[in-house]
Design a protein around this motif. Sequence first.
Motif, PDB file in Angstrom:
ATOM      1  N   GLU A  57      -4.594  -7.750   9.889  1.00  0.00           N
ATOM      2  CA  GLU A  57      -5.959  -7.785   9.387  1.00  0.00           C
ATOM      3  C   GLU A  57      -5.983  -7.189   7.985  1.00  0.00           C
ATOM      4  O   GLU A  57      -5.118  -6.404   7.622  1.00  0.00           O
ATOM      5  N   MET A  58      -6.968  -7.581   7.214  1.00  0.00           N
ATOM      6  CA  MET A  58      -7.129  -7.079   5.856  1.00  0.00           C
ATOM      7  C   MET A  58      -7.652  -5.651   5.900  1.00  0.00           C
ATOM      8  O   MET A  58      -8.515  -5.330   6.705  1.00  0.00           O
ATOM      9  N   LEU A  59      -7.124  -4.824   5.033  1.00  0.00           N
ATOM     10  CA  LEU A  59      -7.667  -3.483   4.896  1.00  0.00           C
ATOM     11  C   LEU A  59      -8.962  -3.562   4.110  1.00  0.00           C
ATOM     12  O   LEU A  59      -9.093  -4.361   3.193  1.00  0.00           O
ATOM     13  N   THR A  60      -9.888  -2.740   4.470  1.00  0.00           N
ATOM     14  CA  THR A  60     -11.152  -2.678   3.738  1.00  0.00           C
ATOM     15  C   THR A  60     -11.226  -1.329   3.026  1.00  0.00           C
ATOM     16  O   THR A  60     -10.404  -0.431   3.268  1.00  0.00           O
ATOM     17  N   VAL A  61     -12.214  -1.179   2.174  1.00  0.00           N
ATOM     18  CA  VAL A  61     -12.420   0.097   1.481  1.00  0.00           C
ATOM     19  C   VAL A  61     -12.559   1.219   2.508  1.00  0.00           C
ATOM     20  O   VAL A  61     -12.048   2.319   2.317  1.00  0.00           O
ATOM     21  N   GLU A  62     -13.215   0.935   3.601  1.00  0.00           N
ATOM     22  CA  GLU A  62     -13.450   1.945   4.630  1.00  0.00           C
ATOM     23  C   GLU A  62     -12.195   2.270   5.446  1.00  0.00           C
ATOM     24  O   GLU A  62     -12.029   3.391   5.905  1.00  0.00           O
ATOM     25  N   THR A  63     -11.316   1.309   5.663  1.00  0.00           N
ATOM     26  CA  THR A  63     -10.172   1.514   6.555  1.00  0.00           C
ATOM     27  C   THR A  63      -8.869   1.860   5.846  1.00  0.00           C
ATOM     28  O   THR A  63      -7.918   2.272   6.497  1.00  0.00           O
ATOM     29  N   VAL A  64      -8.817   1.717   4.533  1.00  0.00           N
ATOM     30  CA  VAL A  64      -7.557   1.939   3.827  1.00  0.00           C
ATOM     31  C   VAL A  64      -7.092   3.396   3.923  1.00  0.00           C
ATOM     32  O   VAL A  64      -5.903   3.683   3.887  1.00  0.00           O
ATOM     33  N   GLY A  65      -8.017   4.322   4.128  1.00  0.00           N
ATOM     34  CA  GLY A  65      -7.652   5.725   4.284  1.00  0.00           C
ATOM     35  C   GLY A  65      -6.761   5.988   5.482  1.00  0.00           C
ATOM     36  O   GLY A  65      -6.045   6.989   5.523  1.00  0.00           O
ATOM     37  N   ALA A  66      -6.770   5.091   6.450  1.00  0.00           N
ATOM     38  CA  ALA A  66      -5.922   5.239   7.634  1.00  0.00           C
ATOM     39  C   ALA A  66      -4.439   5.155   7.283  1.00  0.00           C
ATOM     40  O   ALA A  66      -3.591   5.534   8.079  1.00  0.00           O
ATOM     41  N   LEU A  67      -4.123   4.676   6.088  1.00  0.00           N
ATOM     42  CA  LEU A  67      -2.723   4.582   5.667  1.00  0.00           C
ATOM     43  C   LEU A  67      -2.136   5.927   5.257  1.00  0.00           C
ATOM     44  O   LEU A  67      -0.924   6.082   5.209  1.00  0.00           O
ATOM     45  N   LYS A  68      -2.979   6.910   4.955  1.00  0.00           N
ATOM     46  CA  LYS A  68      -2.475   8.181   4.421  1.00  0.00           C
ATOM     47  C   LYS A  68      -1.403   8.829   5.303  1.00  0.00           C
ATOM     48  O   LYS A  68      -0.343   9.193   4.798  1.00  0.00           O
ATOM     49  N   PRO A  69      -1.622   8.987   6.618  1.00  0.00           N
ATOM     50  CA  PRO A  69      -0.560   9.601   7.428  1.00  0.00           C
ATOM     51  C   PRO A  69       0.741   8.795   7.406  1.00  0.00           C
ATOM     52  O   PRO A  69       1.830   9.362   7.433  1.00  0.00           O
ATOM     53  N   LEU A  70       0.618   7.489   7.323  1.00  0.00           N
ATOM     54  CA  LEU A  70       1.817   6.643   7.280  1.00  0.00           C
ATOM     55  C   LEU A  70       2.549   6.813   5.948  1.00  0.00           C
ATOM     56  O   LEU A  70       3.781   6.867   5.908  1.00  0.00           O
ATOM     57  N   LEU A  71       1.800   6.889   4.848  1.00  0.00           N
ATOM     58  CA  LEU A  71       2.408   7.104   3.533  1.00  0.00           C
ATOM     59  C   LEU A  71       3.109   8.456   3.470  1.00  0.00           C
ATOM     60  O   LEU A  71       4.209   8.572   2.917  1.00  0.00           O
ATOM     61  N   LEU A  72       2.488   9.481   4.052  1.00  0.00           N
ATOM     62  CA  LEU A  72       3.101  10.811   4.066  1.00  0.00           C
ATOM     63  C   LEU A  72       4.364  10.829   4.918  1.00  0.00           C
ATOM     64  O   LEU A  72       5.367  11.444   4.552  1.00  0.00           O
ATOM     65  N   GLU A  73       4.337  10.131   6.041  1.00  0.00           N
ATOM     66  CA  GLU A  73       5.516  10.053   6.906  1.00  0.00           C
ATOM     67  C   GLU A  73       6.656   9.302   6.208  1.00  0.00           C
ATOM     68  O   GLU A  73       7.815   9.707   6.284  1.00  0.00           O
ATOM     69  N   LEU A  74       6.317   8.223   5.517  1.00  0.00           N
ATOM     70  CA  LEU A  74       7.323   7.472   4.763  1.00  0.00           C
ATOM     71  C   LEU A  74       7.934   8.340   3.668  1.00  0.00           C
ATOM     72  O   LEU A  74       9.157   8.349   3.475  1.00  0.00           O
ATOM     73  N   ALA A  75       7.101   9.082   2.953  1.00  0.00           N
ATOM     74  CA  ALA A  75       7.598   9.961   1.887  1.00  0.00           C
ATOM     75  C   ALA A  75       8.536  11.017   2.454  1.00  0.00           C
ATOM     76  O   ALA A  75       9.604  11.286   1.895  1.00  0.00           O
ATOM     77  N   ASP A  76       8.159  11.624   3.577  1.00  0.00           N
ATOM     78  CA  ASP A  76       8.988  12.645   4.201  1.00  0.00           C
ATOM     79  C   ASP A  76      10.329  12.059   4.626  1.00  0.00           C
ATOM     80  O   ASP A  76      11.394  12.644   4.366  1.00  0.00           O
ATOM     81  N   TYR A  77      10.295  10.902   5.250  1.00  0.00           N
ATOM     82  CA  TYR A  77      11.537  10.236   5.665  1.00  0.00           C
ATOM     83  C   TYR A  77      12.421   9.940   4.458  1.00  0.00           C
ATOM     84  O   TYR A  77      13.613  10.225   4.453  1.00  0.00           O
ATOM     85  N   HIS A  78      11.824   9.383   3.409  1.00  0.00           N
ATOM     86  CA  HIS A  78      12.586   9.034   2.215  1.00  0.00           C
ATOM     87  C   HIS A  78      13.229  10.276   1.601  1.00  0.00           C
ATOM     88  O   HIS A  78      14.398  10.264   1.233  1.00  0.00           O
ATOM     89  N   ASN A  79      12.472  11.350   1.495  1.00  0.00           N
ATOM     90  CA  ASN A  79      12.979  12.558   0.864  1.00  0.00           C
ATOM     91  C   ASN A  79      14.077  13.231   1.686  1.00  0.00           C
ATOM     92  O   ASN A  79      14.919  13.932   1.123  1.00  0.00           O
ATOM     93  N   GLN A  80      14.116  12.976   2.974  1.00  0.00           N
ATOM     94  CA  GLN A  80      15.178  13.532   3.814  1.00  0.00           C
ATOM     95  C   GLN A  80      16.443  12.679   3.803  1.00  0.00           C
ATOM     96  O   GLN A  80      17.542  13.194   3.986  1.00  0.00           O
ATOM     97  N   THR A  81      16.304  11.375   3.587  1.00  0.00           N
ATOM     98  CA  THR A  81      17.451  10.482   3.735  1.00  0.00           C
ATOM     99  C   THR A  81      18.031   9.979   2.421  1.00  0.00           C
ATOM    100  O   THR A  81      19.194   9.598   2.382  1.00  0.00           O
ATOM    101  N   ALA A  82      17.245   9.946   1.354  1.00  0.00           N
ATOM    102  CA  ALA A  82      17.727   9.404   0.072  1.00  0.00           C
ATOM    103  C   ALA A  82      18.402  10.528  -0.718  1.00  0.00           C
ATOM    104  O   ALA A  82      17.814  11.140  -1.605  1.00  0.00           O
TER     105      ALA A  82
END
Length: 66
Positions: A6-31
């Motif tokens: 589904e398309m992200l909306t202005v209202e729902t795009v904030g739900a990505l924040k925990p996923l972005l933080l988890e991706l950053a943490d994973y990247h910083n531990q493995t790269a």
Amino acid sequence: MMLKIEMLTVETVGALKPLLLELADYHNQTALNFRGLYPLVCADEKIRTLQRGNQRRQNCRSSSGC
């Protein structure tokens, strides 16, 4: 597992924040050869950028000039 696309909306795009933080943490531990911290743009700024893009798309759809 069933996926729902589904398309992200202005209202729902904030739900990505925990996923972005988890991706950053994973990247910083493995790269190990990356000199710096990922992401170069913080999660809050990325969310604001996505919200502005979505808002422009919504405004464009409501006008006939796009």
